[in-house]
Design a protein around this motif. Sequence first.
Motif, PDB file in Angstrom:
ATOM      1  N   ILE A  25       1.221  -1.084   0.002  1.00 33.99           N
ATOM      2  CA  ILE A  25       0.215  -0.040   0.176  1.00 33.99           C
ATOM      3  C   ILE A  25       1.019   1.273   0.153  1.00 33.99           C
ATOM      4  O   ILE A  25       0.585   1.955  -1.028  1.00 33.99           O
ATOM      5  N   LEU A  26       2.201   1.353   1.077  1.00 32.21           N
ATOM      6  CA  LEU A  26       3.205   2.330   0.651  1.00 32.21           C
ATOM      7  C   LEU A  26       3.727   2.451  -0.488  1.00 32.21           C
ATOM      8  O   LEU A  26       3.744   3.352  -1.128  1.00 32.21           O
ATOM      9  N   TRP A  27       3.914   1.155  -1.138  1.00 35.57           N
ATOM     10  CA  TRP A  27       4.459   1.924  -2.536  1.00 35.57           C
ATOM     11  C   TRP A  27       3.777   2.178  -3.235  1.00 35.57           C
ATOM     12  O   TRP A  27       4.172   2.922  -4.240  1.00 35.57           O
ATOM     13  N   GLU A  28       2.738   1.781  -3.514  1.00 27.07           N
ATOM     14  CA  GLU A  28       1.443   2.378  -4.233  1.00 27.07           C
ATOM     15  C   GLU A  28       1.294   3.431  -4.217  1.00 27.07           C
ATOM     16  O   GLU A  28       0.928   4.446  -5.168  1.00 27.07           O
ATOM     17  N   LEU A  29       0.671   4.144  -2.224  1.00 25.73           N
ATOM     18  CA  LEU A  29       1.155   5.643  -2.092  1.00 25.73           C
ATOM     19  C   LEU A  29       2.598   6.306  -3.134  1.00 25.73           C
ATOM     20  O   LEU A  29       2.216   7.745  -3.485  1.00 25.73           O
ATOM     21  N   TYR A  30       3.144   6.091  -3.025  1.00 26.96           N
ATOM     22  CA  TYR A  30       4.558   6.729  -3.469  1.00 26.96           C
ATOM     23  C   TYR A  30       4.831   6.528  -4.653  1.00 26.96           C
ATOM     24  O   TYR A  30       4.325   7.354  -5.418  1.00 26.96           O
ATOM     25  N   SER A  31       4.777   5.479  -5.445  1.00 27.86           N
ATOM     26  CA  SER A  31       4.440   5.255  -6.702  1.00 27.86           C
ATOM     27  C   SER A  31       3.627   5.707  -7.864  1.00 27.86           C
ATOM     28  O   SER A  31       3.688   5.955  -9.033  1.00 27.86           O
ATOM     29  N   VAL A  32       2.307   5.607  -7.708  1.00 29.94           N
ATOM     30  CA  VAL A  32       1.280   5.918  -7.933  1.00 29.94           C
ATOM     31  C   VAL A  32       1.192   7.061  -7.886  1.00 29.94           C
ATOM     32  O   VAL A  32       0.799   8.649  -8.833  1.00 29.94           O
TER      33      VAL A  32
ATOM     34  N   VAL B  84       5.395  14.712  -7.511  1.00 29.34           N
ATOM     35  CA  VAL B  84       6.957  14.423  -9.150  1.00 29.34           C
ATOM     36  C   VAL B  84       6.344  15.335 -10.216  1.00 29.34           C
ATOM     37  O   VAL B  84       7.262  16.545 -10.503  1.00 29.34           O
ATOM     38  N   HIS B  85       5.622  14.872 -11.019  1.00 29.99           N
ATOM     39  CA  HIS B  85       4.743  15.157 -12.576  1.00 29.99           C
ATOM     40  C   HIS B  85       4.153  16.429 -11.930  1.00 29.99           C
ATOM     41  O   HIS B  85       3.849  17.253 -13.368  1.00 29.99           O
ATOM     42  N   ASN B  86       4.224  16.741 -11.148  1.00 35.54           N
ATOM     43  CA  ASN B  86       2.962  18.483 -11.247  1.00 35.54           C
ATOM     44  C   ASN B  86       4.190  19.507 -11.118  1.00 35.54           C
ATOM     45  O   ASN B  86       4.859  19.530 -10.448  1.00 35.54           O
TER      46      ASN B  86
ATOM     47  N   GLY C  28      -5.557  16.949  -5.666  1.00 38.31           N
ATOM     48  CA  GLY C  28      -5.293  16.373  -6.051  1.00 38.31           C
ATOM     49  C   GLY C  28      -4.911  15.022  -5.675  1.00 38.31           C
ATOM     50  O   GLY C  28      -5.504  14.004  -5.753  1.00 38.31           O
ATOM     51  N   PHE C  29      -3.607  15.182  -5.117  1.00 42.46           N
ATOM     52  CA  PHE C  29      -3.003  14.461  -4.989  1.00 42.46           C
ATOM     53  C   PHE C  29      -3.960  13.574  -3.276  1.00 42.46           C
ATOM     54  O   PHE C  29      -4.420  13.142  -2.740  1.00 42.46           O
TER      55      PHE C  29
ATOM     56  N   PRO D  23       6.201  22.123  -5.680  1.00 40.75           N
ATOM     57  CA  PRO D  23       8.081  22.544  -5.008  1.00 40.75           C
ATOM     58  C   PRO D  23       8.863  21.532  -5.043  1.00 40.75           C
ATOM     59  O   PRO D  23       8.198  20.660  -5.370  1.00 40.75           O
ATOM     60  N   ILE D  24      10.051  21.558  -5.693  1.00 38.95           N
ATOM     61  CA  ILE D  24      11.353  20.235  -5.348  1.00 38.95           C
ATOM     62  C   ILE D  24      11.404  20.087  -4.096  1.00 38.95           C
ATOM     63  O   ILE D  24      10.734  18.278  -3.597  1.00 38.95           O
TER      64      ILE D  24
END
Lengths: 167, 169
Positions: free
Chosen positions: B111-118, B125-127, B153-154, B131-132
């Motif tokens: 679940i954590l991985w999905e929260l991060y990777s998706v 990141v794609h936004n 959105g997030f 800010p970085i």
Amino acid sequence: MKVYSIYILNKAGGLIYQNDVNPGLTKLTANDYLVLAGTLHGVHAIASKLSINIDGMESHQESTANANSALLVSGRSQDANNNKSGLQSIETDLFNLYVFQTLTGIKFIIITSPNPGELKKSYDSANEVFKQLYIVYSDYVMKDPFYSLDMPIKSFLFDTKVKEFVT
Amino acid sequence: MTIYSFYIFDRHCNCIYNREFTHLDHANASGVGQVNKNNDSNASKLLFGILYSLKTISAKLIDSESEAETAVANALKSFTIGPYRAHYLESLTRLKFVLVSDDNIDNLQAILWELYSVYYIRNVVHNGLSPIEFKQSDDFKENETVGKISNSGFITETDQFLQSLRFFN
């Protein structure tokens, strides 16, 4: 579940016993073990503070007092583990770590091999190890007339008995 | 089985996202709770402190070289405090994702991985407007309020995702 190491911490967080019963962990220097014990003791204290913060649970001090009075009133033994609000276990890729605390604040810590997918089961077997350890500790450390409280445990008999039940 | 809260810490030890779920007895009440209200609270600082110490311990106790097939250091997966279990995932960029649940949930790594990777990658990141670094200025002071993920959105997507899990309530 294989037990790698057993640590015993006194109530001030000092390491009073350390035994690598099965190989598996990195050998650290004596100083590193003391630091490790101190860190775990600190994290345990912070953790109880945090869990009070989260849900306003009664403080650790009170629960000790309650356990004591319940013991006096009923005269029956309770669950020996007094670790209700502090850090109880850590799961990592390569080991699990469990913390057991007695009424007097002594902490037993065991580090075991990980058991993925069966956390409840390994928690129960860790508790079984703690039970044995507590019995052996009471019999061979607390009843040793030459042992002074909170000092490092250097008992050959205790060492042997610990090795007996973990292997 | 319940999920209580969700935290993201960046590599400067700041809590950049904090979502607390309130669970009420009646149905249709899930989804209430607070977003980014307690980023600078003691609870999130204490949580980070615990994470940091335990991470060090778990990397130290087992040498990575002794386990030839795992080149990376031993990673902390979860820890239990009283009735709570905190699940932990650290990305290569040292972002720390934490989910706090009750102690009946064994493993939330996926679940954590999905929260991060998706969800994090897609919405943060794609936004281009995000800010970085969430640290706002160079003359950053100790207790200054630092940047947070306030991207709607997030927030909605992660909320929907977490609430769709069968063990959310």
